[in-house]
Design an enzyme around this catalytic site. Structure first.
Site, short mmCIF file in Angstrom:
data_model
loop_
_atom_site.label_atom_id
_atom_site.label_comp_id
_atom_site.label_asym_id
_atom_site.label_seq_id
_atom_site.Cartn_x
_atom_site.Cartn_y
_atom_site.Cartn_z
N CYS A 83 -5.01 6.25 -4.23
CA CYS A 83 -4.35 4.95 -4.04
C CYS A 83 -2.91 5.08 -4.54
O CYS A 83 -2.68 5.34 -5.73
CB CYS A 83 -5.11 3.89 -4.83
SG CYS A 83 -4.29 2.29 -4.82
N CYS A 99 0.87 -1.18 0.00
CA CYS A 99 0.00 0.00 0.00
C CYS A 99 0.90 1.23 0.00
O CYS A 99 1.60 1.50 0.99
CB CYS A 99 -0.90 -0.03 1.23
SG CYS A 99 -1.96 1.41 1.35
#
Ligand SMILES: N[C@@H](CCC[C@H](N)C(=O)O)C(=O)O
Length: 260
Positions: A198, A74
């Protein structure tokens, strides 16, 4: 037992952070993580991250998606974890840490966290779209007007098509804004909704923009703010990929496992 948590956000991608160096947080409990990330009945977040000791690194980052499942890399979460490690005094202004896709280096430069991403050696062309892995899997589609798009519906139809429905994929929609800037919106696997940003997705879109001729660094607009991605092509491999942007502490709290 009360467990302290720290809420962080990086361009609107938000995370519950737990200092797990002296705890044994029961993160294999999918229901617990899912509940903590729930925006109505829990703290609310796109994911939960454990910062823990590792014998060979400054720290290890372990990332769970909001659905409670162990996630892959991530990018925004990693930038937040670096800021968190700085706040805890685990690092000064540079870090070398372990994440799901291997080793990462990062540096803190005032408001910004500069994060080195893993090299990328394969960008698959799928019709007019692209598919690549920047630590997490990303499908990339260029569109004329990303603001008008129904990202939830369009993203979901790709994420659940025959190819991706078992493992899932994140789905990114990209609009070229200028010679050096793009606008990205992402449907995130594991959140199963659009998020405000993201990091691995923004990285994937910048690399694809590079493949189509855009020079590094690429400025990336997201619904949650601006990021920058720098990279260098060396033969067939894209190296020295850096994701740069802000990461902020939002608030601190505690919860009791009995109450959850
Ligand atoms: N928000 C993340 C991406 C997280 C991974 C993703 N949800 C997955 O499971 O593939 C980022 O900033 O990179």
């Amino acid at each position: 037992m009360a467990i302290s948590f720290y809420k962080y956000q990086g361009t609107g991608n938000d995370f519950i952070m737990v200092d797990n160096r002296k705890l044994n947080f029961p993160a294999d409990d999918e229901t617990l993580v899912k509940h903590l990330c729930d925006r109505r009945t829990g703290i609310g977040a796109d994911g939960l991250i454990l910062l823990q000791d590792h014998p060979d690194y400054d720290f290890e980052m372990v990332y769970y998606n909001a659905d409670g499942r162990l996630g892959s890399m991530c990018g925004n979460g990693a930038r937040c974890t670096v800021r968190f490690a700085r706040q805890l005094g685990v690092i000064e202004d540079v870090a070398c840490f372990l994440a799901a896709d291997g080793e990462h280096q990062a540096s803190v430069e005032r408001d910004l966290i500069q994060l080195k991403m893993s090299d990328v050696s394969e960008i698959e062309q799928v019709g007019e779209d692209y598919y690549l892995n920047t630590g997490s899997p990303h499908y990339v589609r260029f569109v004329d007007d990303v603001e008008e798009l129904d990202v939830f519906e369009e993203g979901r139809s790709i994420r659940y098509n025959d190819r991706f429905k078992a493992e899932g994929t994140n789905v990114n929609f990209v609009q070229r804004l200028s010679d050096d800037a793009i606008f990205v919106r992402t449907y995130e696997r594991g959140v199963e909704d659009e998020t405000l940003s993201c990091g691995t997705g923004v990285t994937a879109c910048a690399l694809v923009a590079g493949l189509e001729g855009m020079e590094s660094p690429v400025r990336v607009k997201t619904l949650g703010g601006e990021l920058e991605v720098a990279f260098e092509q060396e033969g067939n491999v894209i190296k020295y990929i850096y994701l740069i942007g802000p990461a902020k502490h939002v608030f601190t709290g505690s919860f009791s496992l009995q109450q959850v």
